[in-house]
Design an enzyme around this catalytic site. Structure first.
Site, PDB file in Angstrom:
ATOM      1  N   GLY A  30      22.293 -47.079   6.869  1.00 14.93           N
ATOM      2  CA  GLY A  30      23.612 -47.607   7.186  1.00 14.93           C
ATOM      3  C   GLY A  30      24.658 -46.513   7.258  1.00 14.93           C
TER       4      GLY A  30
ATOM      5  N   ASP B  90      26.219 -48.937  -5.954  1.00 15.49           N
ATOM      6  CA  ASP B  90      24.807 -48.645  -5.703  1.00 15.49           C
ATOM      7  C   ASP B  90      23.946 -48.773  -6.949  1.00 15.49           C
ATOM      8  OD1 ASP B  90      25.017 -48.273  -3.003  1.00 15.49           O
ATOM      9  OD2 ASP B  90      25.203 -46.091  -3.112  1.00 15.49           O
TER      10      ASP B  90
ATOM     11  N   LYS C 193      24.053 -54.803   1.942  1.00 18.68           N
ATOM     12  CA  LYS C 193      23.296 -53.559   1.786  1.00 18.68           C
ATOM     13  C   LYS C 193      21.969 -53.676   2.540  1.00 18.68           C
ATOM     14  CE  LYS C 193      26.174 -51.263  -0.828  1.00 18.68           C
ATOM     15  NZ  LYS C 193      26.700 -49.936  -0.427  1.00 18.68           N
TER      16      LYS C 193
ATOM     17  N   ARG D 227      21.312 -57.761  -2.021  1.00 16.94           N
ATOM     18  CA  ARG D 227      20.863 -57.308  -3.344  1.00 16.94           C
ATOM     19  C   ARG D 227      21.128 -58.334  -4.432  1.00 16.94           C
ATOM     20  NH1 ARG D 227      22.378 -50.844  -2.784  1.00 16.94           N
ATOM     21  NH2 ARG D 227      20.477 -50.322  -1.605  1.00 16.94           N
TER      22      ARG D 227
ATOM     23  N   ARG E 238      16.497 -49.317  -3.587  1.00 18.53           N
ATOM     24  CA  ARG E 238      17.113 -49.387  -4.921  1.00 18.53           C
ATOM     25  C   ARG E 238      16.573 -50.576  -5.723  1.00 18.53           C
ATOM     26  NH1 ARG E 238      20.490 -45.192  -4.914  1.00 18.53           N
ATOM     27  NH2 ARG E 238      21.663 -44.748  -3.002  1.00 18.53           N
TER      28      ARG E 238
END
Length: 414
Positions: free
Chosen positions: A82, A301, A328, A332, A374
């Site tokens: 991104g 993040d 994201k 998430r 992540r």
């Protein structure tokens, strides 16, 4: 099992991207040491090369000669990045470079409207799939950019800065003061202060020389190692040359508030950014806190790994004002809830966040990382705590942001 040792991490991903983009605008050779060569940054390197930027790499040192951007001969593949997509859109529109952007399935579901609207308002002719990839720039901006609404996205802010650097007229970009400020710091290091009150004011800059920098270690990557240390009895770690930017250390401030034992030392200023050594050790008395508003912005993040810590802490963690997480690599919020709920954690999803009550026994399950690096790394840390009994380990997904993730853990797990 415990974690113990001294580690040095590869360069911060956000700064690595920005160093490449600014280097691409400078008609002189710049040197970037300790750059991150994760998949996302590699996507930026490849895209810039397609646009006639000379980039040589040897031993994680980049030599970049910019200033001669040209339209690529074929489409630009942003892959999963991104940051690459949004910043490249700004750079190309600002320099009036015609280009078509595509990405993988995940990136193609991420909205680009927050970039496209101010660019088209400034005269750019852009075709998109209803503000999603694929996107084609037919012609660039023709006048200054005016962004009156304060953006909470550092990617939006940096994209518009890059676009503004291609125009003689001054652009004005308003932003939330808690968004990452690496672009502004970098320009200031190069001798150009773009800050005016609560806005960024930028226009065409003549860069008289290249730069030579070494990028500090990535704090977002360090968060996974630090979380493992504070959760696993007997563990301690020192991380050297780590980024200590006050708008990126929200994770550190939050886990300190939760009761984690963290010590910052040898703090210094290098190439405009604060750098430090960080010491962390096992912290058995973690207490949950509320994450809302500005706290979320400075640790956006790190929310997945904070959610893992929440399952092991006393009390309830409320994460709110976090709708940005739904835009994201995956949603998430939904990914965290789905996996923790499957493990029978005490967890509840809300429209703009998640509520986690710690202390529940967690049960084995197959983790769905939803193609998000992540999410994968956060639940891998939980897997370590639970003695490697829970997850299906797709190791390569960490390469998106932290290629050294598994090797780093292998070196310090004893």
């Amino acid at each position: 099992m415990k974690i113990e040792g001294l580690i040095y991490l590869r360069g911060d991903k956000s700064i690595s991207h920005r160093a490449l983009f600014f280097g691409a605008l400078i008609k002189h050779t710049s040197i970037i040491k300790n750059i991150s060569l994760c998949n996302d940054v590699t996507a930026t390197i490849n895209a810039l090369r397609q646009c006639n930027i000379n980039i040589k790499i040897k031993n994680n040192i980049v030599e970049i000669l910019g200033g001669t951007l040209k339209s690529p001969n074929s489409f630009l593949n942003m892959h999963n990045s991104g940051t690459t997509a949004r910043l490249m859109l700004g750079l190309m529109a600002g320099q009036n470079i015609r280009a078509k952007f595509v990405g993988d399935n995940s990136l193609s579901l991420r909205p680009m409207g927050r970039i496209l609207k101010p660019l088209t308002n400034a005269g750019a002719n852009i075709i998109s799939n209803d503000s999603f990839l694929p996107i084609e720039i037919l012609s660039g901006i023709t006048k200054s950019i005016v962004l009156k609404e304060k953006t909470k996205s550092a990617q939006v802010k940096s994209s518009l800065i890059l676009a503004a650097l291609g125009q003689k007229e001054k652009s004005k970009i308003c932003y939330n003061k808690f968004t990452r400020n690496h672009s502004e710091i970098f320009l200031d290091y190069l001798g150009y202060n773009v800050l005016e009150g609560d806005a960024i004011v930028a226009h065409n800059i003549q860069f008289n020389q290249g730069f030579n920098i070494s990028i500090p270690g990535d704090i977002s990557n360090a968060a996974f190692i630090i979380a493992a240390v504070i959760l696993i009895p007997g563990s301690s770690i020192t991380i050297t040359n780590l980024l200590n930017n006050n708008l990126r250390n929200g994770f550190i401030n939050l886990i300190k508030e939760m009761g984690a034992y963290i010590h910052i030392k040898n703090s210094s200023l290098k190439y405009g950014e604060q750098v430090c050594d960080l010491y962390a050790e096992y912290s058995p008395n973690l207490k949950n806190i509320n994450l809302t508003g500005d706290k979320v912005i400075t640790a956006i993040d790190e929310i997945p790994i904070l959610a893992i810590l929440a399952t092991q802490a006393k009390g309830t963690m409320v994460i709110d004002d976090a709708k940005e997480l739904r835009m994201k690599e995956t949603d998430r919020i939904r990914a965290i809830f789905y996996n923790l709920n499957n493990m029978q954690a005490n967890v509840r999803e809300t429209d703009s966040g998640i509520v986690i009550k710690g202390g529940n026994k967690l049960y084995n399950t197959i983790i769905n990382d939803f193609g998000d690096h992540r999410i994968a790394m956060a639940f891998y840390i939980l897997d370590l705590l639970l003695n490697n009994e829970t997850i299906n380990k797709k190791l390569e997904i960490a390469n998106v942001s932290f290629p050294e993730f598994h090797q780093t853990l292998k070196e310090v797990v004893v």
